[in-house]
Design a protein around this motif. Structure first.
Motif, PDB file in Angstrom:
ATOM      1  N   VAL A  88       0.833  -1.206   0.000  1.00  0.00           N
ATOM      2  CA  VAL A  88       0.000   0.000   0.000  1.00  0.00           C
ATOM      3  C   VAL A  88       0.866   1.253   0.000  1.00  0.00           C
ATOM      4  N   LEU A  89       1.974   1.225   0.740  1.00  0.00           N
ATOM      5  CA  LEU A  89       2.851   2.389   0.822  1.00  0.00           C
ATOM      6  C   LEU A  89       3.402   2.776  -0.545  1.00  0.00           C
ATOM      7  N   VAL A  90       3.988   1.821  -1.236  1.00  0.00           N
ATOM      8  CA  VAL A  90       4.592   2.127  -2.535  1.00  0.00           C
ATOM      9  C   VAL A  90       3.520   2.486  -3.560  1.00  0.00           C
ATOM     10  N   TYR A  91       2.371   1.837  -3.472  1.00  0.00           N
ATOM     11  CA  TYR A  91       1.281   2.184  -4.386  1.00  0.00           C
ATOM     12  C   TYR A  91       0.812   3.618  -4.162  1.00  0.00           C
ATOM     13  N   GLU A  92       0.671   4.026  -2.897  1.00  0.00           N
ATOM     14  CA  GLU A  92       0.227   5.394  -2.619  1.00  0.00           C
ATOM     15  C   GLU A  92       1.257   6.428  -3.072  1.00  0.00           C
ATOM     16  N   VAL A  93       2.527   6.087  -2.923  1.00  0.00           N
ATOM     17  CA  VAL A  93       3.577   7.022  -3.341  1.00  0.00           C
ATOM     18  C   VAL A  93       3.591   7.191  -4.852  1.00  0.00           C
ATOM     19  N   THR A  94       3.437   6.081  -5.584  1.00  0.00           N
ATOM     20  CA  THR A  94       3.521   6.136  -7.049  1.00  0.00           C
ATOM     21  C   THR A  94       2.190   6.463  -7.697  1.00  0.00           C
ATOM     22  N   GLN A  95       1.090   6.098  -7.017  1.00  0.00           N
ATOM     23  CA  GLN A  95      -0.255   6.252  -7.575  1.00  0.00           C
ATOM     24  C   GLN A  95      -0.355   5.569  -8.950  1.00  0.00           C
ATOM     25  N   ASN A  96       0.311   4.418  -9.056  1.00  0.00           N
ATOM     26  CA  ASN A  96       0.359   3.668 -10.312  1.00  0.00           C
ATOM     27  C   ASN A  96      -0.163   2.259 -10.047  1.00  0.00           C
ATOM     28  N   TYR A  97      -1.424   2.025 -10.393  1.00  0.00           N
ATOM     29  CA  TYR A  97      -2.043   0.745 -10.072  1.00  0.00           C
ATOM     30  C   TYR A  97      -1.453  -0.401 -10.887  1.00  0.00           C
ATOM     31  N   ALA A  98      -0.926  -0.111 -12.069  1.00  0.00           N
ATOM     32  CA  ALA A  98      -0.398  -1.180 -12.917  1.00  0.00           C
ATOM     33  C   ALA A  98       0.777  -1.901 -12.262  1.00  0.00           C
ATOM     34  N   LEU A  99       1.449  -1.250 -11.313  1.00  0.00           N
ATOM     35  CA  LEU A  99       2.592  -1.869 -10.652  1.00  0.00           C
ATOM     36  C   LEU A  99       2.182  -2.765  -9.484  1.00  0.00           C
ATOM     37  N   ILE A 100       0.912  -2.803  -9.166  1.00  0.00           N
ATOM     38  CA  ILE A 100       0.486  -3.507  -7.962  1.00  0.00           C
ATOM     39  C   ILE A 100       0.684  -5.014  -8.084  1.00  0.00           C
ATOM     40  N   LEU A 101       0.581  -5.585  -9.279  1.00  0.00           N
ATOM     41  CA  LEU A 101       0.756  -7.035  -9.431  1.00  0.00           C
ATOM     42  C   LEU A 101       2.178  -7.480  -9.099  1.00  0.00           C
ATOM     43  N   PRO A 102       3.211  -6.918  -9.742  1.00  0.00           N
ATOM     44  CA  PRO A 102       4.565  -7.315  -9.333  1.00  0.00           C
ATOM     45  C   PRO A 102       4.881  -6.919  -7.904  1.00  0.00           C
ATOM     46  N   LEU A 103       4.297  -5.817  -7.417  1.00  0.00           N
ATOM     47  CA  LEU A 103       4.502  -5.407  -6.025  1.00  0.00           C
ATOM     48  C   LEU A 103       4.030  -6.497  -5.066  1.00  0.00           C
ATOM     49  N   MET A 104       2.819  -6.981  -5.285  1.00  0.00           N
ATOM     50  CA  MET A 104       2.256  -7.993  -4.394  1.00  0.00           C
ATOM     51  C   MET A 104       3.070  -9.277  -4.429  1.00  0.00           C
ATOM     52  N   LEU A 105       3.384  -9.725  -5.622  1.00  0.00           N
ATOM     53  CA  LEU A 105       4.124 -10.972  -5.776  1.00  0.00           C
ATOM     54  C   LEU A 105       5.484 -10.891  -5.090  1.00  0.00           C
ATOM     55  N   THR A 106       6.223  -9.837  -5.379  1.00  0.00           N
ATOM     56  CA  THR A 106       7.581  -9.716  -4.857  1.00  0.00           C
ATOM     57  C   THR A 106       7.586  -9.514  -3.350  1.00  0.00           C
ATOM     58  N   ALA A 107       6.659  -8.697  -2.852  1.00  0.00           N
ATOM     59  CA  ALA A 107       6.620  -8.431  -1.412  1.00  0.00           C
ATOM     60  C   ALA A 107       6.322  -9.702  -0.628  1.00  0.00           C
ATOM     61  N   VAL A 108       5.393 -10.509  -1.118  1.00  0.00           N
ATOM     62  CA  VAL A 108       5.031 -11.745  -0.413  1.00  0.00           C
ATOM     63  C   VAL A 108       6.186 -12.744  -0.457  1.00  0.00           C
ATOM     64  N   ILE A 109       6.809 -12.891  -1.613  1.00  0.00           N
ATOM     65  CA  ILE A 109       7.937 -13.825  -1.729  1.00  0.00           C
ATOM     66  C   ILE A 109       9.082 -13.393  -0.817  1.00  0.00           C
ATOM     67  N   ALA A 110       9.379 -12.096  -0.784  1.00  0.00           N
ATOM     68  CA  ALA A 110      10.455 -11.592   0.070  1.00  0.00           C
ATOM     69  C   ALA A 110      10.160 -11.870   1.539  1.00  0.00           C
ATOM     70  N   THR A 111       8.906 -11.683   1.943  1.00  0.00           N
ATOM     71  CA  THR A 111       8.537 -11.933   3.335  1.00  0.00           C
ATOM     72  C   THR A 111       8.686 -13.410   3.686  1.00  0.00           C
ATOM     73  N   ILE A 112       8.265 -14.281   2.776  1.00  0.00           N
ATOM     74  CA  ILE A 112       8.389 -15.727   3.015  1.00  0.00           C
ATOM     75  C   ILE A 112       9.852 -16.123   3.163  1.00  0.00           C
ATOM     76  N   VAL A 113      10.697 -15.616   2.276  1.00  0.00           N
ATOM     77  CA  VAL A 113      12.123 -15.963   2.324  1.00  0.00           C
ATOM     78  C   VAL A 113      12.740 -15.509   3.640  1.00  0.00           C
ATOM     79  N   THR A 114      12.435 -14.290   4.048  1.00  0.00           N
ATOM     80  CA  THR A 114      12.994 -13.779   5.296  1.00  0.00           C
ATOM     81  C   THR A 114      12.505 -14.587   6.493  1.00  0.00           C
ATOM     82  N   ARG A 115      11.222 -14.959   6.491  1.00  0.00           N
ATOM     83  CA  ARG A 115      10.683 -15.732   7.601  1.00  0.00           C
ATOM     84  C   ARG A 115      11.278 -17.138   7.655  1.00  0.00           C
ATOM     85  N   LEU A 116      11.682 -17.676   6.507  1.00  0.00           N
ATOM     86  CA  LEU A 116      12.355 -18.973   6.510  1.00  0.00           C
ATOM     87  C   LEU A 116      13.722 -18.875   7.180  1.00  0.00           C
ATOM     88  N   VAL A 117      14.367 -17.730   7.003  1.00  0.00           N
ATOM     89  CA  VAL A 117      15.677 -17.515   7.621  1.00  0.00           C
ATOM     90  C   VAL A 117      15.534 -17.150   9.091  1.00  0.00           C
TER      91      VAL A 117
END
Length: 607
Positions: A420-449
């Motif tokens: 939500v933070l990056v979306y509000e800053v950019t106000q660019n909805y088209a970026l929300i798909l890669p944003l969601m995917l990457t943010a979730v994957i990054a969180t999973i990887v960090t939680r595994l560590v």
């Protein structure tokens, strides 16, 4: 009269009931924080601009002076912290979480002064930290202070604390939704409507106040939506593996950042030096790295940037803004290997610089460093992919942008807030798909560590465990007052074991409270202890209560939340604990594990 009844009915539907006044308090907090955010950020911005102007002067001695400024800022920060000592554990956002979890939402007002002055000195002098964590803490202190001023109950004090925190973040980023979700997802971990409503009001009013004063809707750190115009916004399945890889990379960077910060904090905690100079020792190490950077002339990778200022100094927003420019990393000649090497080096240098600044005791937040680490990681990966010809439909700047959300999500374990933070800053909805995917994957990887976020790791070191969100929310909303107590059966230490057996048969109880002559709490005789004593039943008449009494068991207070009480039960294999007035030692009753869980289940059914 009819309107009053309708208003009360609406309040009950919203879950506010008699707490409708929280909305009015939220409006006040929003107005205060809209002005306070400007008063906090503008001096830091002016200091940074002044330093940048001095560094471009022809007098090279000014550059050397600027390189050593972090030491001066750290010395003054240490002095401020020495003048304004604090017994509350944790710092920054972790302090807010500790306050909600263990201090009933109470934050001393001196925290505001410490954070305001200390963060201004640390960040304004070049320390590697961000202003967002401090403004969240400042806002939380304002909300907590207002709650104590109007004497609301602990649950509502925590809600007002959240109102201030959300309002501060909303104003700094011009991102009210991000402020709301950050507080609900990270600090309060409570998405109930009675909490959600006042926090929304505070965040919106705060952002609107800041925009009214500035006459613009741009965030205070200077990255607006116009930067992202003209970039290719199309996201296809073919690009998914690229952003999956970016998520893994950002998750590993976030895990390294969190680990390095814990190690650095541990080192400076063990360091045998006065607390007042510890921030200066970290700043000295930062300056040494800055001198090496300057001596090597590493700033030459960007002809548009000032090569005299190490990019890992300060909050890093200038470099973020450059990395998000589509033409900064993507040029007709391609990205040089030197530029990619410097980007990779800056990732490690920014981690080290931030850990030295904050781990040694400096003041500041982790949001801005996380954003820069994400932009650097995304820019590096985007540059590598473009150099390999694998970015026909994207730009490295897009990877830098998505990387920002990914590292913030991974360090905080709050992917929703980051998206939500990056979306509000950019106000660019088209970026929300890669944003969601990457943010979730990054969180999973960090939680595994590491299962802990950058904030909860600090709390865990203090002995505070954060449970799952739904359970913890419910337990925090309930206090000992909500659980029916068992009337206490009082005994003295000098009484015999035979007396315990008689009382047990008469009152059908297993646990006995041991008191002194003035009926002040001394200890507890549990049913298990009495059962063990019965093995030698013939010796019971000769046994005194004081010989089987347990003095190691904790007591609880009426206003303690049930998550704290449950922690005490978990640490001791007993069925009951004494409820005691701490000032007088008077025993009010016993709270049992069974009754606690029964009331908890009933509350779950209501919710």
């Amino acid at each position: 009269m009819l309107q009053t009844r309708q208003f009360r009915a609406l309040s009950r539907r919203l879950g506010l009931d008699r707490d409708w006044y929280l909305v009015l308090l939220a409006v006040s907090i929003g107005l205060i924080m809209g002005v306070a955010a400007l008063a906090f950020i503008i001096p830091i911005t002016m200091m940074e601009e002044h330093i940048e102007a001095l560094s471009t002067a022809k007098d090279r001695s000014m550059t050397w002076l600027i390189l050593f400024l972090p030491i001066g800022g750290a010395l003054l920060t240490g002095l401020v912290f020495w003048v304004l000592p604090l017994s509350l554990k944790g710092h920054g956002i972790a302090l807010c979480m500790y306050s909600v979890s263990r201090e009933k939402g109470k934050i001393p007002f001196r925290v505001l002064i410490r954070q305001w002055i200390g963060s201004t000195l640390t960040i304004g002098s070049g320390g590697s930290a961000g202003p967002e964590g401090p403004i969240v803490t400042i806002g939380a202190t304002v909300g907590s202070s207002m709650g104590r001023l109007v004497r609301v109950d602990p649950q509502n004090t925590a809600t007002l604390l959240g109102c201030g925190a959300a309002a501060g973040l909303a104003s700094v980023f011009n991102a009210p939704m991000a402020g709301i979700f950050f507080v609900l997802e990270v600090i309060l971990r409570d998405f109930s409507i009675r909490t959600f409503t006042p926090i929304v009001v505070a965040a919106v009013i705060s952002a609107a106040t800041t925009q009214t004063i500035l006459g613009t809707n741009q965030p205070l750190f200077g990255v607006g939506p116009e930067i992202f115009q003209g970039t290719n916004e199309k996201f296809t399945v073919i690009q998914a593996p690229e952003f999956l890889a970016l998520g893994v990379a950002c998750g590993l960077v976030a895990a390294l950042f969190s680990y390095t910060l814990r190690v650095t904090e541990s080192f400076f905690t063990r360091l045998k030096a006065p607390k007042i100079i510890k921030p200066a020792t970290g700043a000295l190490a930062l300056v040494l790295i800055g001198l090496i950077w300057y001596a090597l002339g590493s700033g030459s990778f960007d002809s548009k940037a000032n090569p005299d200022l190490p990019p890992f100094y300060g909050n890093g927003y200038i470099l973020i803004k450059q990395l998000l420019q589509p033409t900064f990393l993507s040029t007709p000649e391609g990205i040089s290997a030197m530029t990619l090497s410097i980007l990779g080096g800056l990732i490690f240098l920014k981690i080290i610089a931030t850990c030295l600044t904050l781990g040694s005791g400096g003041a500041g937040g982790l949001f801005a460093p996380s954003l820069l680490l994400g932009a650097l990681t995304g820019g590096l990966m985007g540059g590598i992919l473009e150099g390999a010809g694998l970015l026909p439909n994207a730009n490295p700047a897009q990877f830098a942008l998505v990387g920002m959300a990914a590292v913030v999500a991974a360090t905080t374990h709050a992917p929703l807030t980051a998206m939500v933070l990056v979306y509000e800053v950019t106000q660019n909805y088209a970026l929300i798909l890669p944003l969601m995917l990457t943010a979730v994957i990054a969180t999973i990887v960090t939680r595994l560590v590491n299962r802990e976020s950058i904030y909860t790791a600090e709390l865990r070191a203090l002995g505070v465990r954060m449970g799952t969100m739904s359970d913890l929310t419910m337990l925090r909303r309930m206090s000992v007052r909500d659980v029916p107590m068992i009337p206490p059966v009082l005994v003295n230490e000098s009484e015999s074991g035979q007396r315990l057996l008689e009382l047990s048969e008469r009152f059908s109880v297993n646990d006995f409270v041991v008191v002194d002559a003035e009926e002040r709490y001394m200890g507890l005789v549990t049913g298990n202890d009495l059962s063990q004593a019965l093995i030698y039943r013939e010796a019971i008449p000769l046994l005194q209560v004081g010989e089987i009494e347990r003095k190691d068991l904790p007591t609880v207070e009426l206003d303690e939340t049930l998550d704290v009480v449950l922690d005490k039960f978990s640490a001791h294999e007993v069925q009951s604990l004494a409820v005691v007035t701490p000032q007088t030692g008077e025993v009010l009753g016993l709270i049992s594990r069974t009754r606690l869980m029964r009331e908890y289940q009933r509350e779950l059914e209501k919710d």
